[in-house]
Enzyme design. Structure first.
Site, PDB file in Angstrom:
ATOM      1  N   GLY A 124      -0.345  -2.532 -11.079  1.00  0.00           N
ATOM      2  CA  GLY A 124       1.041  -3.124 -10.522  1.00  0.00           C
ATOM      3  C   GLY A 124       2.257  -1.623 -10.767  1.00  0.00           C
ATOM      4  O   GLY A 124       2.218  -0.867 -11.726  1.00  0.00           O
ATOM      5  N   LEU A 125       2.662  -1.569  -9.725  1.00  0.00           N
ATOM      6  CA  LEU A 125       3.860  -0.545  -9.338  1.00  0.00           C
ATOM      7  C   LEU A 125       5.010  -0.887  -8.945  1.00  0.00           C
ATOM      8  O   LEU A 125       5.889  -0.901  -9.400  1.00  0.00           O
ATOM      9  CB  LEU A 125       3.226   0.669  -8.492  1.00  0.00           C
ATOM     10  CG  LEU A 125       4.121   1.698  -8.029  1.00  0.00           C
ATOM     11  CD1 LEU A 125       4.415   2.576  -9.376  1.00  0.00           C
ATOM     12  CD2 LEU A 125       3.711   2.792  -7.189  1.00  0.00           C
ATOM     13  N   GLY A 131      10.720  -1.103  -4.068  1.00  0.00           N
ATOM     14  CA  GLY A 131       9.132  -1.185  -3.623  1.00  0.00           C
ATOM     15  C   GLY A 131       9.046   0.443  -3.167  1.00  0.00           C
ATOM     16  O   GLY A 131       8.127   1.141  -4.103  1.00  0.00           O
ATOM     17  N   GLN A 336      -2.982 -11.748  23.252  1.00  0.00           N
ATOM     18  CA  GLN A 336      -2.474 -11.963  24.695  1.00  0.00           C
ATOM     19  C   GLN A 336      -3.756 -12.003  25.627  1.00  0.00           C
ATOM     20  O   GLN A 336      -3.476 -13.020  26.720  1.00  0.00           O
ATOM     21  CB  GLN A 336      -1.838 -10.490  25.441  1.00  0.00           C
ATOM     22  CG  GLN A 336      -1.098 -10.706  26.493  1.00  0.00           C
ATOM     23  CD  GLN A 336       0.192 -11.525  26.303  1.00  0.00           C
ATOM     24  OE1 GLN A 336       0.723 -11.785  25.161  1.00  0.00           O
ATOM     25  NE2 GLN A 336       0.768 -11.808  27.562  1.00  0.00           N
ATOM     26  N   GLU A 363       0.723  -0.482   0.263  1.00  0.00           N
ATOM     27  CA  GLU A 363       0.492   0.753  -0.343  1.00  0.00           C
ATOM     28  C   GLU A 363       1.235   1.728   0.494  1.00  0.00           C
ATOM     29  O   GLU A 363       0.608   2.802   0.793  1.00  0.00           O
ATOM     30  CB  GLU A 363      -0.762   1.043  -0.306  1.00  0.00           C
ATOM     31  CG  GLU A 363      -1.792   0.145  -1.209  1.00  0.00           C
ATOM     32  CD  GLU A 363      -3.173   0.388  -1.499  1.00  0.00           C
ATOM     33  OE1 GLU A 363      -3.429   1.745  -1.356  1.00  0.00           O
ATOM     34  OE2 GLU A 363      -4.144  -0.361  -1.633  1.00  0.00           O
ATOM     35  N   GLU A 367       7.057   3.825   7.493  1.00  0.00           N
ATOM     36  CA  GLU A 367       8.084   4.769   7.211  1.00  0.00           C
ATOM     37  C   GLU A 367       7.786   5.829   6.094  1.00  0.00           C
ATOM     38  O   GLU A 367       8.087   6.963   6.172  1.00  0.00           O
ATOM     39  CB  GLU A 367       9.394   4.227   7.112  1.00  0.00           C
ATOM     40  CG  GLU A 367       9.854   3.288   8.297  1.00  0.00           C
ATOM     41  CD  GLU A 367       8.993   1.956   8.537  1.00  0.00           C
ATOM     42  OE1 GLU A 367       9.030   1.533   9.726  1.00  0.00           O
ATOM     43  OE2 GLU A 367       8.344   1.397   7.589  1.00  0.00           O
TER      44      GLU A 367
END
Length: 379
Positions: A124-125, A131, A336, A363, A367
């Site tokens: 848990g972080l 986030g 598709q 994780e 970005e």
């Protein structure tokens, strides 16, 4: 670097394919629909040594390296991304954190249970309001004699409800201080420690994701991993390895989506010939195969460097960034190619499509990977 499977990798790949055909494929859509976390599958994976791939044999693990680990995750994820994700989270996060930073007593106590899947691990972080900005976490541990008292909540925690033990990073210092956070090992059943709401997810639905709640949770100082104030620094090092796991997860999903689309394109006929004979489809397949090959090279390069004890901060971020984005593109093109059938649950394309998106988020988002990479190349 040798680009062929080693004997160990071949053995693991064959073992996972056989296991998947017998124990995963028959029920995976049922688990997906009901969002059931199939604990029994992970117990069986533990018997095969796949829940402690990187754990040394003296602690009950398989004692393999990252090449074997990446192979196992990718092969599982070709079948079902949910199973690959949970296997990876258990190995690289909870188990990996204890392996990397635990003292000998902690390793002896927890690793044998985790490596065999007698116990399932959580880590848990992330918190509801933090986030990517983990430094501003609000879950706080206050010293009280030989204990710390923890209050707050974590969310998006894999195995938050079913897990028998969790490694949790909480704040013991000032907000924003990278040396103001500490990692604790907390066992299920500890007073004040409970699971909260289970998330209803787009994909990876058989991999359990819940909140963790702390209400005056008293944790003895013997449960601290490393030293007070080192939690965030430890977490960043754990995530370097974790990014290789998610790259492998992404690679497996992409390979599965590609193989399904390739086979379908050979079987599906339009205008009296298989659709693979049309350049529009053939070029899609060529692009998919090329990008998967590039993602594999980046992933196995990072794994090889990790095996050799090198700094993989940049390389693991590159592998995770590229492989996860490739996974999404390949899964999209897979739908598709399947056409209208790709939009139905009767065919595998839609599940790969739903599962793939998590890879660009979990994780560390794409970005954040670009931030890590840019900082490394601008040093």
């Amino acid at each position: 670097m040798e680009l062929k499977y080693t004997e160990n990798q071949r053995m693991i790949a064959d073992m996972v394919r056989d296991f998947g055909a017998r124990h995963i494929k028959p029920k995976m859509m049922e688990w997906d629909e009901s969002q059931e976390f199939p604990v029994e599958v992970f117990k069986k994976l533990g018997e095969l040594g796949l829940m402690g791939v990187l754990v040394p044999t003296e602690y009950g693990g398989s004692g393999f390296g990252y090449l074997e680990y990446v192979t196992a995750i990718a092969e599982l994820s070709k079948i079902d991304g949910s199973i690959g994700l949970s296997m990876a989270a258990h190995n690289s996060l909870c188990t990996g954190h204890i392996l990397q930073f635990g003292n000998e007593e902690q390793k002896q106590k927890y690793l044998p249970k985790l490596a065999t899947a007698e116990w399932i691990g959580a880590w848990g972080l992330t918190e509801p309001n933090t986030g990517s900005d983990a430094g501003n976490m609000r879950t706080v541990a206050v010293e009280d004699g030989d204990y710390y008292v923890i209050n707050g909540a974590k969310n998006f925690i894999t195995h938050g409800k079913t897990g028998n033990v969790a490694v949790v990073i909480v704040r013991t210092g000032e907000v924003g201080d990278s040396h103001g956070m500490t990692a604790f090992i907390i066992e299920k059943g500890t007073r004040g420690f409970s699971a909260g709401r289970k998330e209803d997810k787009l994909g990876m639905r058989a991999s359990e994701t819940t909140e963790l709640i702390f209400q005056d949770c008293r944790v003895h100082k013997s449960q601290i991993l490393g030293n007070v104030g080192e939690g965030f620094i430890q977490a960043m090092k754990v995530l370097d390895g974790g990014r290789i796991s998610i790259a492998a997860l992404s690679l497996g999903i992409a390979q599965g989506a590609f193989e399904a689309a390739l086979n379908y394109s050979k079987e599906r006929s339009q205008f009296n010939k298989p659709i693979s004979s049309f350049q529009g489809i053939a070029f899609k397949l060529a692009d998919m195969a090329t990008e998967i090959e590039a993602a594999a090279l980046l992933t196995y390069q990072a794994a090889d460097m990790k095996n050799r004890g090198l700094n993989v901060n940049k390389e693991s971020a590159m592998a995770k960034l590229y492989a996860s984005e490739v996974s999404v593109r390949v899964a999209n093109e897979g739908v598709q190619i399947f056409g209208g059938y790709g939009f139905t649950k009767d065919y595998p394309a839609e599940k790969y499509y739903r599962d793939a998106k998590l890879c660009t988020i979990g994780e560390g988002t794409s970005e954040i990977q670009k931030l890590v990479i840019s900082r490394a190349i601008l040093k």
